[in-house]
Design a protein around this motif. Structure first.
Motif, PDB file in Angstrom:
ATOM      1  N   LEU A  38      -2.414   2.509  11.517  1.00  0.00           N
ATOM      2  CA  LEU A  38      -3.260   1.540  10.826  1.00  0.00           C
ATOM      3  C   LEU A  38      -3.058   1.607   9.316  1.00  0.00           C
ATOM      4  N   LEU A  39      -2.895   2.795   8.774  1.00  0.00           N
ATOM      5  CA  LEU A  39      -2.651   2.919   7.334  1.00  0.00           C
ATOM      6  C   LEU A  39      -1.328   2.260   6.948  1.00  0.00           C
ATOM      7  N   LEU A  40      -0.296   2.443   7.762  1.00  0.00           N
ATOM      8  CA  LEU A  40       1.014   1.849   7.456  1.00  0.00           C
ATOM      9  C   LEU A  40       0.964   0.326   7.447  1.00  0.00           C
ATOM     10  N   HIS A  41       0.199  -0.258   8.364  1.00  0.00           N
ATOM     11  CA  HIS A  41       0.202  -1.706   8.551  1.00  0.00           C
ATOM     12  C   HIS A  41      -0.981  -2.402   7.896  1.00  0.00           C
ATOM     13  N   HIS A  42      -1.897  -1.652   7.316  1.00  0.00           N
ATOM     14  CA  HIS A  42      -3.179  -2.142   6.792  1.00  0.00           C
ATOM     15  C   HIS A  42      -4.115  -2.523   7.928  1.00  0.00           C
TER      16      HIS A  42
ATOM     17  N   PRO B 265       3.764  13.067   6.954  1.00  0.00           N
ATOM     18  CA  PRO B 265       4.179  12.780   5.586  1.00  0.00           C
ATOM     19  C   PRO B 265       3.098  11.950   4.894  1.00  0.00           C
ATOM     20  N   LEU B 266       2.747  12.314   3.670  1.00  0.00           N
ATOM     21  CA  LEU B 266       1.661  11.659   2.961  1.00  0.00           C
ATOM     22  C   LEU B 266       2.186  10.579   2.024  1.00  0.00           C
ATOM     23  N   ASP B 267       1.261   9.760   1.562  1.00  0.00           N
ATOM     24  CA  ASP B 267       1.596   8.749   0.562  1.00  0.00           C
ATOM     25  C   ASP B 267       1.702   9.402  -0.809  1.00  0.00           C
ATOM     26  N   ARG B 268       2.160   8.623  -1.771  1.00  0.00           N
ATOM     27  CA  ARG B 268       2.296   9.126  -3.147  1.00  0.00           C
ATOM     28  C   ARG B 268       1.904   8.021  -4.114  1.00  0.00           C
TER      29      ARG B 268
ATOM     30  N   ASN C 229       0.836  -1.199   0.000  1.00  0.00           N
ATOM     31  CA  ASN C 229       0.000   0.000   0.000  1.00  0.00           C
ATOM     32  C   ASN C 229       0.867   1.244   0.000  1.00  0.00           C
ATOM     33  N   SER C 230       0.305   2.338  -0.465  1.00  0.00           N
ATOM     34  CA  SER C 230       1.084   3.547  -0.752  1.00  0.00           C
ATOM     35  C   SER C 230       1.697   4.171   0.497  1.00  0.00           C
ATOM     36  N   TRP C 231       1.034   4.055   1.643  1.00  0.00           N
ATOM     37  CA  TRP C 231       1.597   4.615   2.883  1.00  0.00           C
ATOM     38  C   TRP C 231       2.785   3.787   3.346  1.00  0.00           C
ATOM     39  N   ALA C 232       2.650   2.479   3.314  1.00  0.00           N
ATOM     40  CA  ALA C 232       3.756   1.616   3.727  1.00  0.00           C
ATOM     41  C   ALA C 232       4.947   1.766   2.791  1.00  0.00           C
ATOM     42  N   TRP C 233       4.682   1.907   1.482  1.00  0.00           N
ATOM     43  CA  TRP C 233       5.779   2.015   0.535  1.00  0.00           C
ATOM     44  C   TRP C 233       6.613   3.276   0.799  1.00  0.00           C
ATOM     45  N   GLY C 234       5.968   4.393   1.086  1.00  0.00           N
ATOM     46  CA  GLY C 234       6.719   5.601   1.423  1.00  0.00           C
ATOM     47  C   GLY C 234       7.578   5.399   2.664  1.00  0.00           C
ATOM     48  N   PHE C 235       7.060   4.665   3.627  1.00  0.00           N
ATOM     49  CA  PHE C 235       7.815   4.377   4.854  1.00  0.00           C
ATOM     50  C   PHE C 235       8.998   3.461   4.559  1.00  0.00           C
ATOM     51  N   PHE C 236       8.795   2.440   3.729  1.00  0.00           N
ATOM     52  CA  PHE C 236       9.874   1.494   3.413  1.00  0.00           C
ATOM     53  C   PHE C 236      10.985   2.160   2.594  1.00  0.00           C
TER      54      PHE C 236
END
Length: 387
Positions: free
Chosen positions: A323-327, A383-386, A183-190
């Motif tokens: 929750l968004l980061l981890h689904h 920080p937002l997703d992209r 997911n887009s939030w987790a990808w930005g974090f990774f």
């Protein structure tokens, strides 16, 4: 109302374009703020929301059947069909980055349809303890390897990234077809924490669902459900949301344009918002009978606004971001990710406000509330997703 949903190949990450907001919706929101301030009453709708009947989930599943992912499975198939058949592709790995709140699990569903090899993640407790045992695929071989949710391979904790790093190290050595969903939030974090973008290729993502794409998809859903032949009318003015201006024109009503903008072009968010606004007509209503005699109509109420618990906005946003980061997270896992936050009463409040939903022990962000969650996180400086 007959339109076939268009099947588009996924586009490179970073090229997603948000659908435009109709001018009327911008004016409406501005006017509502003024009316609320001056305590003025709104103009009476064609039929009041209070007089309409709420449809049960069972009824909604018959009217607008799931899944909530639209033609995305066909689009993934179109995107990767040639690549999966290529014995020597330019890239062995493909990254699919999708918006959050994808409860249909598009990548897993696509893999299951294609009978590809799905790699399951270890449970989060073993990820945290470092004792995770999992079978990674051979670096070479036949068949397409699929990791549906990369976010399931970590927990945001000082000990929660070791398994993910092991997985990425293994993926870097792969010489066989492999599709990784995230997911887009987790990808930005990774990208920031483990340099995942140095291992995985530039991702692909869906095209936004604007008014025309929603019209084609929803029309198809209606015709495949038990609502075939029924009309969908706005309760505020009686407009048919699917009526076109001309044979092949755009929808006359701006409802779908408003829905596309409100949902940020995300199909499952639009699907859930639309379903949540569907109402059944009152059993006896002279105005409906006089204006639309003999017609079977379903009514579409105005989209609800969401409001965070007033006295706990900052802690609510921390929980929603996690929750968004981890689904999804259990209450225990959330307390590990956010040790300074008392999650018990907070989760109850977020459930009551319909920002969060629960499935067993797992908590998720509600798709209907996601646009509000994203805006609140943006306003608070997260920080937002992209896409």
């Amino acid at each position: 109302m007959n339109r076939s949903p268009e099947v588009l190949k996924f586009q490179p990450l970073g090229e997603f374009t948000l659908p435009p907001t109709p001018a009327d919706e911008t004016i409406r929101r501005f006017a509502e703020n003024i009316w609320r301030t001056l305590r003025r009453e709104k103009e009476d709708p064609f039929i009041s929301d209070d007089s309409l009947r709420i449809a049960t989930t069972r009824k909604l599943n018959k009217i607008v059947p799931p899944p909530a992912c639209g033609p995305l499975l066909a689009e993934m198939k179109e995107t990767f069909s040639d690549w999966t058949q290529d014995a020597e592709p330019a890239h062995w790995m493909q990254l699919v980055v999708l918006p959050p709140c994808d409860h249909s699990n598009v990548v897993r569903s696509w893999a299951a349809q294609g009978e590809h090899i799905i790699i399951e993640p270890p449970d989060r407790q073993s990820i945290l303890s470092g004792a995770a045992n999992f079978d990674l695929p051979e670096a070479t071989g036949d068949g397409v390897i699929v990791i549906p949710r990369l976010e399931d391979w970590f927990i945001r904790h000082r000990n929660g990234l070791k398994v993910l790093r092991r997985l990425l190290d293994h993926l870097a050595m792969m010489q066989r077809h492999c599709v990784i969903g995230c997911n887009s939030w987790a990808w930005g974090f990774f990208e920031k924490t483990v340099g995942a973008d140095l291992v995985l290729p530039i991702g692909v993502t869906l095209h936004a669902f604007d008014a025309d794409r929603l019209h084609a998809w929803f029309s198809h859903l209606v015709e495949s459900g038990e609502a075939e032949g029924k009309v969908f009318r706005l309760n505020k003015n009686g407009e048919d949301i699917f009526q076109l201006s001309g044979d092949e024109g755009s929808p006359k009503s701006d409802y779908l344009m408003t829905l596309a903008a409100r949902s940020l072009g995300i199909p499952w968010v639009a699907w859930h918002l639309w379903r949540s606004s569907l109402r059944l007509a009152p059993k006896d209503n002279n105005r409906i009978a006089d204006q639309f005699p003999g017609e079977q109509a379903l009514w579409v109420a105005e989209l609800d606004d969401f409001h965070l618990p007033k006295n706990h906005v900052s802690t609510a946003l921390l929980a929603l971001h996690a929750l968004l980061l981890h689904h999804s997270l259990t209450a225990e896992e959330l307390s590990i990710v956010l040790p300074s936050v008392d999650e018990s009463n907070l989760l109850v409040a977020l459930l009551e406000a319909e920002f969060v939903e629960r499935d067993g022990d797992n908590y998720y962000c509600c798709p209907t509330a996601y646009p509000t969650i994203r805006q609140c996180l943006n306003d608070a400086g997260f920080p937002l997703d992209r896409l």
